[in-house]
Design a protein around this motif. Structure first.
Motif, PDB file in Angstrom:
ATOM      1  N   TYR A  68       0.829  -1.194   0.000  1.00 31.93           N
ATOM      2  CA  TYR A  68       0.000   0.000   0.000  1.00 31.93           C
ATOM      3  C   TYR A  68       0.864   1.245   0.000  1.00 31.93           C
ATOM      4  O   TYR A  68       2.047   1.198   0.316  1.00 31.93           O
ATOM      5  CB  TYR A  68      -0.929  -0.003   1.222  1.00 31.93           C
ATOM      6  N   PHE A  79       2.791   2.266   4.066  1.00 29.32           N
ATOM      7  CA  PHE A  79       3.282   0.913   4.288  1.00 29.32           C
ATOM      8  C   PHE A  79       2.622   0.285   5.502  1.00 29.32           C
ATOM      9  O   PHE A  79       2.370   0.938   6.498  1.00 29.32           O
ATOM     10  CB  PHE A  79       4.796   0.921   4.463  1.00 29.32           C
ATOM     11  N   ARG A  80       2.380  -1.004   5.399  1.00 33.63           N
ATOM     12  CA  ARG A  80       1.771  -1.717   6.524  1.00 33.63           C
ATOM     13  C   ARG A  80       2.861  -2.457   7.274  1.00 33.63           C
ATOM     14  O   ARG A  80       2.993  -3.664   7.168  1.00 33.63           O
ATOM     15  CB  ARG A  80       0.720  -2.682   5.998  1.00 33.63           C
ATOM     16  N   LEU A  81       3.658  -1.684   7.986  1.00 38.41           N
ATOM     17  CA  LEU A  81       4.745  -2.266   8.761  1.00 38.41           C
ATOM     18  C   LEU A  81       4.586  -1.832  10.210  1.00 38.41           C
ATOM     19  O   LEU A  81       4.067  -0.759  10.484  1.00 38.41           O
ATOM     20  CB  LEU A  81       6.098  -1.777   8.233  1.00 38.41           C
ATOM     21  N   VAL A  82       5.042  -2.686  11.127  1.00 37.29           N
ATOM     22  CA  VAL A  82       4.995  -2.324  12.540  1.00 37.29           C
ATOM     23  C   VAL A  82       6.290  -1.579  12.867  1.00 37.29           C
ATOM     24  O   VAL A  82       7.363  -2.152  12.833  1.00 37.29           O
ATOM     25  CB  VAL A  82       4.841  -3.572  13.424  1.00 37.29           C
TER      26      VAL A  82
END
Lengths: 309, 509
Positions: free
Chosen positions: B87, B90-93
């Motif tokens: 996406y 960003f879909r990061l932790v």
């Protein structure tokens, strides 16, 4: 004070810390998954009432314990339904749960007020360890639930930091979008953690009515649920630190009793303030240090909606 | 020979309240193909790909993966089918390490976490595609380009055959874009398919094998890249000739209004975000700040308007130092700002258009009758703004978050311009807007410039800078690495300054 008085005080500290530790461990698990549950006090009260009532009626404290687990778990399930599925406000739902639990436990326990109870958990002496001088008296002459609470906290630490399930739980609490994008079921994890947390709060409540002060009295948890919530912050969401915190706050409680029997007049109000005062101090220190990885889960108390744009 | 498409979507429709985002779309991707999904903002590209990634459920239509019909009702299902999406955000932790982010949620990772093993795995996957990354670093320490690499590795680790990337070049420097394209080509050679969601034509021409163009939720054209050119693609995208207004550059700029000298500003994470900024801003000029996002532009602008305090250095307004002035005092001097996030910092999403229009000057006497706000007066003021700036709305009392991006920006810009600013600072004023809305916004800014306002624009698109700005200051790692006349420089020169080249070392031409 002689040495025996000291060991007695320390032993009392551990007992007083145990219900707080159960409740705090449960709240910690829920918060790690991103769900703030301020209903701990209410869940503890329901656990205490159910645990006592069922034990008196069945004559079996293990069955009472199961009832307490079920009671706390069911209340937490309401919270999960409201906050996870319906995306309601977590603070409002949690506070409502506390008020509801206080009323419900009072209603259930109406006819059990002040009844003595002769069942309960006997202290479980461990071979060799119990006979250690002083240490044995402080640490190893307790009932099985005390040992269990410590093992539970250590297990929770292992779960959160050393397993892939722990990684998943923490990711849901930190960034549910990221967790969802890699196929983790955010709702399921939040439900499970919240309900498990409620069961532990119920267990903590039952410990009070079955072991710590084996009787039932309205609002007998006396704010321990709130101390547990504060303790989670104090522990910076780390279960091993929660053990230390629980005994610190338990120690204050034990000391209050001790001082009163000794006729020293330190205001009990001051001691009641202590846990919250310490929590505020910890918050201040943490905020000043601003360590990214030491703070609250970033998505704590934020509902997750996949299709939100 | 007829190949089987790896992805086939047929008759996909998806409605959101009030909009049809996708209207009976069909879309096909073949193995090893780099497929550009082209369209303006709001054309339905991201919605269509979010359906493929299992994030949204389509109202109608079928999806086939490798010839078999599938129901992708969660990201997990999509990943299991070999479809991964990266996406725009960003879909990061952030608090996890690179390796933790990569193994997170992957079915094949072992129950017990072993740090070393995790990091070795990460290295193995990244090296096989020529991606360099430090597996032990925490994500919040990485640049956006590196974070994107983590996302790619994450998808490869999961064995994705189809990689969807939503506007992947927006956050990258020109150099990083080249690297990314190399990586994508390497992946395509190994048989992976890539879908690029984009609205940048030059990138499409450079990298894509095949293009599908969307407009208003429908497919309006598709073909192999050999059969297309930029002109045809533009016409498909916007269905009208976009007349880029010719920008006249007025040589007669006025005197210096805002003078910044060796300004240092602290960032949120405790280090200096702006290390060295010195420049003069003159009446009637537009100066652009170019740079990759996160090089101190945001902090610089915030320090100029007084939201953020500076560590050292001076800001002078018409020769007087204003370092100690607060936001309202600066506004009353005529320093106004259009912030980066128009909804949030710029406008209050749940307040009405009326309330939002007076946020800057609600305390002025003109809105009061005695002690109370007079909403008749306020309403007249708001009506003036929405008329003058062509804000399209259904009800002035509705919360502004019902407005589209273009209308939000016109409202916001209009509100600031009505304050009669002497200095106007705007960050990414056309970000996320379609071509027509962007033209409107630039038109308003140019009109302000011609009135003699000094304008500082933080922009990301170099072509926009060349079209509208008079001068450009390039920021790199908190310092202004060069200030150039737009007429006397080139995209390449600015591009190299953006990644840290020194002005003196750069050969012109």
């Amino acid at each position: 004070m002689d040495i025996n008085a000291w060991t007695a005080l320390l032993a009392a500290t551990i007992v007083a810390g145990t219900p707080i530790l159960f409740a705090a461990a449960g709240e910690l698990l829920a918060e790690r998954s991103g769900i703030l549950n301020l209903g701990v006090e209410g869940m503890m009260l329901v656990g205490a009432a159910l645990g006592f009532i069922v034990t008196v009626n069945t004559g079996n404290h293990w069955v009472g314990l199961l009832a307490a687990l079920a009671g706390g778990g069911s209340m937490a399930a309401i919270h999960a339904l409201v906050t996870v599925s319906l995306r309601g406000n977590q603070v409002v739902s949690g506070l409502a749960l506390t008020i509801f639990g206080s009323g419900l436990s009072g209603f259930l326990g109406k006819n059990y007020q002040g009844i003595p109870m002769n069942y309960g958990f006997k202290s479980l002496d461990l071979p060799v360890l119990s006979d250690l001088p002083y240490l044995g008296a402080v640490f190893f002459r307790h009932d099985i639930l005390v040992y269990f609470s410590v093992i539970l906290a250590l297990f929770m630490w292992y779960l959160l930091y050393k397993t892939k399930w722990g990684l998943a739980i923490r990711s849901v609490g930190e960034n549910p979008q990221a967790a969802d994008a890699v196929g983790i079921d955010v709702s399921r994890i939040r439900y499970l953690c919240t309900i498990a947390g409620g069961m532990l709060a119920g267990l903590g409540g039952a410990y009070i009515s079955l072991v710590y002060a084996p009787t039932w009295q309205e609002n007998m948890t006396a704010g321990r649920g709130w101390i547990a919530v504060a303790l989670v912050i104090f522990a910076l969401w780390n279960p091993t630190r929660a053990v230390l915190g629980a005994y610190l706050f338990g120690g204050v409680e034990a000391l209050t009793f001790r001082l009163q029997t000794m006729g020293i007049n330190l205001s009990s109000f001051f001691l009641a303030m202590f846990p919250y005062l310490v929590t505020i101090l910890v918050l201040v220190v943490v905020t000043i240090r601003r360590r990214q990885d030491a703070g609250a889960p970033q998505a704590l108390s934020v509902a997750y909606d996949r299709e939100e744009r | 020979m007829k190949r089987t498409p790896v992805i086939e979507m047929k008759g996909i429709s998806k409605r959101f309240p009030g909009v049809i985002a996708n209207d009976k779309i069909s879309f096909r991707v073949y193995p090893g193909e780099i497929h550009a999904l082209l369209g303006e903002n709001g054309a339905g590209k991201s919605t269509l790909m979010s359906i493929l990634a299992g994030l949204y459920r389509p109202d109608n239509g079928i999806i086939k993966v490798q010839g078999r019909a599938v129901k992708l009702d969660s990201p997990r299902k999509a990943l299991e089918a070999g479809i991964g999406m990266i996406y725009q955000h960003f879909r990061l932790v952030d608090n996890f390490t690179v390796a933790e982010n990569i193994v997170l949620g992957a079915p094949k990772s072992p129950s017990k976490i072993n740090r070393e093993q995790m990091e070795t795995e990460t290295r193995r996957v990244s090296q096989s595609y020529g991606l360099t990354i430090n597996p032990g670093a925490r994500v919040h320490q990485l640049s956006l380009g590196e974070q994107q690499r983590v996302e790619i590795i994450k998808m490869l680790y999961r064995g994705c055959e189809v990689l969807i990337m939503d506007e992947p070049t927006t956050v990258l420097t020109p150099g990083e874009v080249k690297e990314l394209f190399e990586i994508l080509r390497a992946m395509s050679r190994q048989g992976k398919s890539i879908v690029l969601i984009t609205h940048k034509l030059n990138e499409v021409m450079e990298i894509a094998d095949y293009v599908t163009v969307l407009r208003r939720g429908r497919v309006v054209g598709e073909d192999r890249i050999e059969n297309l050119d930029e002109g045809r693609l533009t016409r498909m995208m916007v269905a009208r000739e976009v007349a880029y207004s010719q920008v006249k550059r007025d040589k007669s700029v006025g005197q210096v209004v805002l003078s910044v000298d060796r300004l240092k500003v602290q960032g949120d994470l405790g280090y200096l975000a702006v290390k060295q900024a010195s420049f003069d801003l003159r009446q009637g000029e537009i100066m652009a700040i170019a740079g990759v996002a996160g090089n101190g532009q945001k902090e610089l602008v915030e320090a100029l308007v007084g939201i953020r305090s500076s560590v050292s250095g001076t800001v002078e307004y018409q020769g007087e130092e204003i370092n100690h002035l607060n936001v309202r005092e600066r506004i009353s001097l005529g320093i106004n700002m259009v912030p980066e996030d128009r909804i949030g910092t710029g406008l209050v999403p749940n307040l009405s258009i009326i309330d939002n229009s007076i946020l800057r000057n609600y305390y002025k006497e003109e809105f009061f009758t005695g002690f109370f706000l007079n909403y008749k007066k306020v309403r007249r003021y708001t009506e003036g703004i929405v008329d003058k700036y062509n804000v399209y709305f259904s009800d002035l009392k509705h919360p502004v978050n019902y407005l589209s991006g273009g209308n939000l920006q016109k409202l916001l810009l209009g509100r600031e311009i009505e304050q009669k600013p002497r200095v106007l600072l705007a960050s990414y004023p056309v970000r996320g807007l379609d071509v027509a809305a962007a033209e409107d916004i630039y038109g308003l800014l140019l009109k302000e410039r011609d009135k003699g306002t000094a304008i500082l624009l933080v922009l990301e698109d170099l072509e926009d800078i060349f079209r509208i700005a008079d001068r450009v200051a390039v920021m790199y790692q908190g310092s202004i690495s060069g200030i150039l006349e737009v007429n006397k420089t080139s995209i390449d020169e600015i591009g190299s300054l953006m990644v840290g080249a020194q002005l003196t070392g750069v050969e012109n031409g």
